[in-house]
Design a protein around this motif. Sequence first.
Motif, PDB file in Angstrom:
ATOM      1  N   VAL A 180    -120.452  31.315 128.546  1.00  0.00           N
ATOM      2  CA  VAL A 180    -119.268  32.188 128.565  1.00  0.00           C
ATOM      3  C   VAL A 180    -118.648  32.262 127.173  1.00  0.00           C
ATOM      4  O   VAL A 180    -118.375  33.347 126.655  1.00  0.00           O
ATOM      5  CB  VAL A 180    -118.228  31.670 129.580  1.00  0.00           C
ATOM      6  CG1 VAL A 180    -116.972  32.546 129.538  1.00  0.00           C
ATOM      7  CG2 VAL A 180    -118.810  31.652 130.989  1.00  0.00           C
ATOM      8  N   ALA A 181    -118.421  31.100 126.584  1.00  0.00           N
ATOM      9  CA  ALA A 181    -117.803  31.064 125.253  1.00  0.00           C
ATOM     10  C   ALA A 181    -118.668  31.761 124.222  1.00  0.00           C
ATOM     11  O   ALA A 181    -118.161  32.272 123.213  1.00  0.00           O
ATOM     12  CB  ALA A 181    -117.558  29.610 124.836  1.00  0.00           C
ATOM     13  N   GLY A 182    -119.982  31.810 124.456  1.00  0.00           N
ATOM     14  CA  GLY A 182    -120.878  32.494 123.534  1.00  0.00           C
ATOM     15  C   GLY A 182    -120.573  33.962 123.374  1.00  0.00           C
ATOM     16  O   GLY A 182    -121.033  34.602 122.426  1.00  0.00           O
ATOM     17  N   GLY A 183    -119.760  34.496 124.285  1.00  0.00           N
ATOM     18  CA  GLY A 183    -119.369  35.896 124.170  1.00  0.00           C
ATOM     19  C   GLY A 183    -118.598  36.184 122.905  1.00  0.00           C
ATOM     20  O   GLY A 183    -118.667  37.301 122.370  1.00  0.00           O
ATOM     21  N   ILE A 184    -117.870  35.180 122.384  1.00  0.00           N
ATOM     22  CA  ILE A 184    -117.076  35.419 121.170  1.00  0.00           C
ATOM     23  C   ILE A 184    -117.959  35.510 119.927  1.00  0.00           C
ATOM     24  O   ILE A 184    -117.483  35.884 118.853  1.00  0.00           O
ATOM     25  CB  ILE A 184    -116.003  34.323 120.978  1.00  0.00           C
ATOM     26  CG1 ILE A 184    -116.651  32.960 120.739  1.00  0.00           C
ATOM     27  CG2 ILE A 184    -115.055  34.275 122.156  1.00  0.00           C
ATOM     28  CD1 ILE A 184    -115.663  31.872 120.408  1.00  0.00           C
ATOM     29  N   LEU A 241    -119.743  40.125 129.004  1.00  0.00           N
ATOM     30  CA  LEU A 241    -118.536  40.929 129.195  1.00  0.00           C
ATOM     31  C   LEU A 241    -117.606  40.786 127.992  1.00  0.00           C
ATOM     32  O   LEU A 241    -117.036  41.774 127.504  1.00  0.00           O
ATOM     33  CB  LEU A 241    -117.804  40.493 130.468  1.00  0.00           C
ATOM     34  CG  LEU A 241    -118.372  41.006 131.796  1.00  0.00           C
ATOM     35  CD1 LEU A 241    -117.774  40.220 132.956  1.00  0.00           C
ATOM     36  CD2 LEU A 241    -118.076  42.494 131.969  1.00  0.00           C
ATOM     37  N   LEU A 242    -117.452  39.547 127.520  1.00  0.00           N
ATOM     38  CA  LEU A 242    -116.625  39.331 126.326  1.00  0.00           C
ATOM     39  C   LEU A 242    -117.243  40.009 125.105  1.00  0.00           C
ATOM     40  O   LEU A 242    -116.526  40.587 124.270  1.00  0.00           O
ATOM     41  CB  LEU A 242    -116.458  37.831 126.076  1.00  0.00           C
ATOM     42  CG  LEU A 242    -115.714  37.037 127.148  1.00  0.00           C
ATOM     43  CD1 LEU A 242    -115.661  35.566 126.776  1.00  0.00           C
ATOM     44  CD2 LEU A 242    -114.304  37.592 127.357  1.00  0.00           C
ATOM     45  N   ALA A 243    -118.572  39.929 125.004  1.00  0.00           N
ATOM     46  CA  ALA A 243    -119.259  40.588 123.890  1.00  0.00           C
ATOM     47  C   ALA A 243    -119.055  42.103 123.947  1.00  0.00           C
ATOM     48  O   ALA A 243    -118.871  42.758 122.907  1.00  0.00           O
ATOM     49  CB  ALA A 243    -120.750  40.250 123.925  1.00  0.00           C
ATOM     50  N   LYS A 244    -119.079  42.656 125.132  1.00  0.00           N
ATOM     51  CA  LYS A 244    -118.847  44.091 125.312  1.00  0.00           C
ATOM     52  C   LYS A 244    -117.469  44.484 124.789  1.00  0.00           C
ATOM     53  O   LYS A 244    -117.310  45.493 124.093  1.00  0.00           O
ATOM     54  CB  LYS A 244    -118.964  44.426 126.797  1.00  0.00           C
ATOM     55  CG  LYS A 244    -118.271  45.697 127.258  1.00  0.00           C
ATOM     56  CD  LYS A 244    -119.066  46.941 126.989  1.00  0.00           C
ATOM     57  CE  LYS A 244    -118.425  48.144 127.661  1.00  0.00           C
ATOM     58  NZ  LYS A 244    -119.128  49.384 127.353  1.00  0.00           N
ATOM     59  N   ALA A 245    -116.462  43.655 125.118  1.00  0.00           N
ATOM     60  CA  ALA A 245    -115.102  43.950 124.670  1.00  0.00           C
ATOM     61  C   ALA A 245    -115.000  43.916 123.144  1.00  0.00           C
ATOM     62  O   ALA A 245    -114.264  44.703 122.547  1.00  0.00           O
ATOM     63  CB  ALA A 245    -114.126  42.953 125.285  1.00  0.00           C
ATOM     64  N   ILE A 246    -115.750  43.019 122.518  1.00  0.00           N
ATOM     65  CA  ILE A 246    -115.691  42.878 121.062  1.00  0.00           C
ATOM     66  C   ILE A 246    -116.476  43.985 120.356  1.00  0.00           C
ATOM     67  O   ILE A 246    -115.990  44.598 119.400  1.00  0.00           O
ATOM     68  CB  ILE A 246    -116.232  41.495 120.639  1.00  0.00           C
ATOM     69  CG1 ILE A 246    -115.305  40.392 121.152  1.00  0.00           C
ATOM     70  CG2 ILE A 246    -116.390  41.407 119.125  1.00  0.00           C
ATOM     71  CD1 ILE A 246    -115.857  38.995 120.980  1.00  0.00           C
ATOM     72  N   ASP A 256    -106.939  45.336 124.349  1.00  0.00           N
ATOM     73  CA  ASP A 256    -106.889  45.720 125.767  1.00  0.00           C
ATOM     74  C   ASP A 256    -108.246  45.518 126.428  1.00  0.00           C
ATOM     75  O   ASP A 256    -108.323  45.137 127.598  1.00  0.00           O
ATOM     76  CB  ASP A 256    -106.448  47.177 125.907  1.00  0.00           C
ATOM     77  CG  ASP A 256    -105.010  47.392 125.453  1.00  0.00           C
ATOM     78  OD1 ASP A 256    -104.222  46.426 125.537  1.00  0.00           O
ATOM     79  OD2 ASP A 256    -104.687  48.516 125.022  1.00  0.00           O
ATOM     80  N   ALA A 257    -109.321  45.797 125.673  1.00  0.00           N
ATOM     81  CA  ALA A 257    -110.669  45.595 126.217  1.00  0.00           C
ATOM     82  C   ALA A 257    -110.916  44.121 126.514  1.00  0.00           C
ATOM     83  O   ALA A 257    -111.517  43.773 127.539  1.00  0.00           O
ATOM     84  CB  ALA A 257    -111.717  46.117 125.236  1.00  0.00           C
ATOM     85  N   LEU A 258    -110.441  43.240 125.631  1.00  0.00           N
ATOM     86  CA  LEU A 258    -110.597  41.802 125.855  1.00  0.00           C
ATOM     87  C   LEU A 258    -109.842  41.359 127.108  1.00  0.00           C
ATOM     88  O   LEU A 258    -110.312  40.510 127.863  1.00  0.00           O
ATOM     89  CB  LEU A 258    -110.117  41.022 124.640  1.00  0.00           C
ATOM     90  CG  LEU A 258    -111.109  40.930 123.477  1.00  0.00           C
ATOM     91  CD1 LEU A 258    -110.434  40.380 122.233  1.00  0.00           C
ATOM     92  CD2 LEU A 258    -112.317  40.064 123.870  1.00  0.00           C
ATOM     93  N   GLN A 264    -112.370  39.930 134.160  1.00  0.00           N
ATOM     94  CA  GLN A 264    -113.572  39.869 134.997  1.00  0.00           C
ATOM     95  C   GLN A 264    -114.393  38.617 134.683  1.00  0.00           C
ATOM     96  O   GLN A 264    -114.929  37.968 135.595  1.00  0.00           O
ATOM     97  CB  GLN A 264    -114.417  41.127 134.777  1.00  0.00           C
ATOM     98  CG  GLN A 264    -113.751  42.402 135.270  1.00  0.00           C
ATOM     99  CD  GLN A 264    -114.620  43.627 135.038  1.00  0.00           C
ATOM    100  OE1 GLN A 264    -115.381  43.704 134.079  1.00  0.00           O
ATOM    101  NE2 GLN A 264    -114.517  44.598 135.925  1.00  0.00           N
ATOM    102  N   ALA A 265    -114.467  38.267 133.395  1.00  0.00           N
ATOM    103  CA  ALA A 265    -115.207  37.064 132.995  1.00  0.00           C
ATOM    104  C   ALA A 265    -114.572  35.815 133.587  1.00  0.00           C
ATOM    105  O   ALA A 265    -115.268  34.924 134.080  1.00  0.00           O
ATOM    106  CB  ALA A 265    -115.261  36.962 131.470  1.00  0.00           C
TER     107      ALA A 265
END
Length: 320
Positions: A180-184, A241-246, A256-258, A264-265
């Motif tokens: 999960v944290a890998g999304g950043i 999902l986090l990667a998508k927001a970034i 807002d995307a984050l 959801q994440a």
Amino acid sequence: MNIQRWIARREANWQRLDALLRQIEKKGLKSLRAAEIRELASLYRSVAADLARARTQQIGNTLIQSLQSLTTRAYTQIYQGSRRQEWEAILEFYRWGLPSVVQKTFAYIAAATALFLLGALVAWWYSWQNPSFMSLIVPENLIAKVRDEHKLWMGSIVGVEPLASSGIMVNNLSVSFGAVAGGITAGAYTAYLMVFNGLLIGAVATLVGQNNLAYPFWAFVLPHGSLELPAIFFAGGAGFLLAKAILFPGKYRRGDALKFYGSQAVQLVFGIVPILIIAGVIEGFFSPNPSVPDAIKYLAGIGLLILLVLYCSRKQTSIT
């Protein structure tokens, strides 16, 4: 203080609070509108102050007892009712919320699953073509045990089940939270974890297959793996999902995307924790148990996977 005038001025509030409490006690807190809930909280504070004043002024035991009963009823509904609603919200999330968010984020979960399967396929192919490839991924002591002794390594869990189970849970949770944290990292670390775990399972599966230990190996893996692997895929989906927001906030501003995709994440993470706990208990106590026939383990694993798929496919029906 003119007691009668004070009582006459305050009595309407007491009666209103009593009326709201009667409605809650009969129909539940959800029967109140938002404005009425705010009014309830305000009246509770007001009546609690009246009770304190009545005690200070020593205004008749009957009135004090009446106000005490009123504030106790209000406290019970506001605070215990709030806690009850929180528990109801948690149950509602696991009943309908988690399946809903899994369905909404299925593309991201599928991407994590695909990377895992790709890693497994690559490891399987290269391990058959070049035996030295396997040693790059699988520890040498494990390879030696399987090839030289023709034994699996799971027997070390037997006898230390509680310790093993807790260690397994912590490891699985750390892998999932790492995904999960890998999304950043724009999803790079999430992708790495998915591929690496796929490489590992693919290489190990090839190792046991080459040494005719595939049947007992999968008998061990299936009971807990049917829950553990999907939970890790959910975690990978949360990371993406986090990667998508970034990377691709789309119509949203990045902040807002984050918030949107991050919500959801978080729901996925909230959902996978109990799944991994259950998987850890199974892996510590059931999967390595030599007294359970391998056929039963296969049936248990397949059954749990079917139940998980059915659960995640649930759709809440709305009454119109």
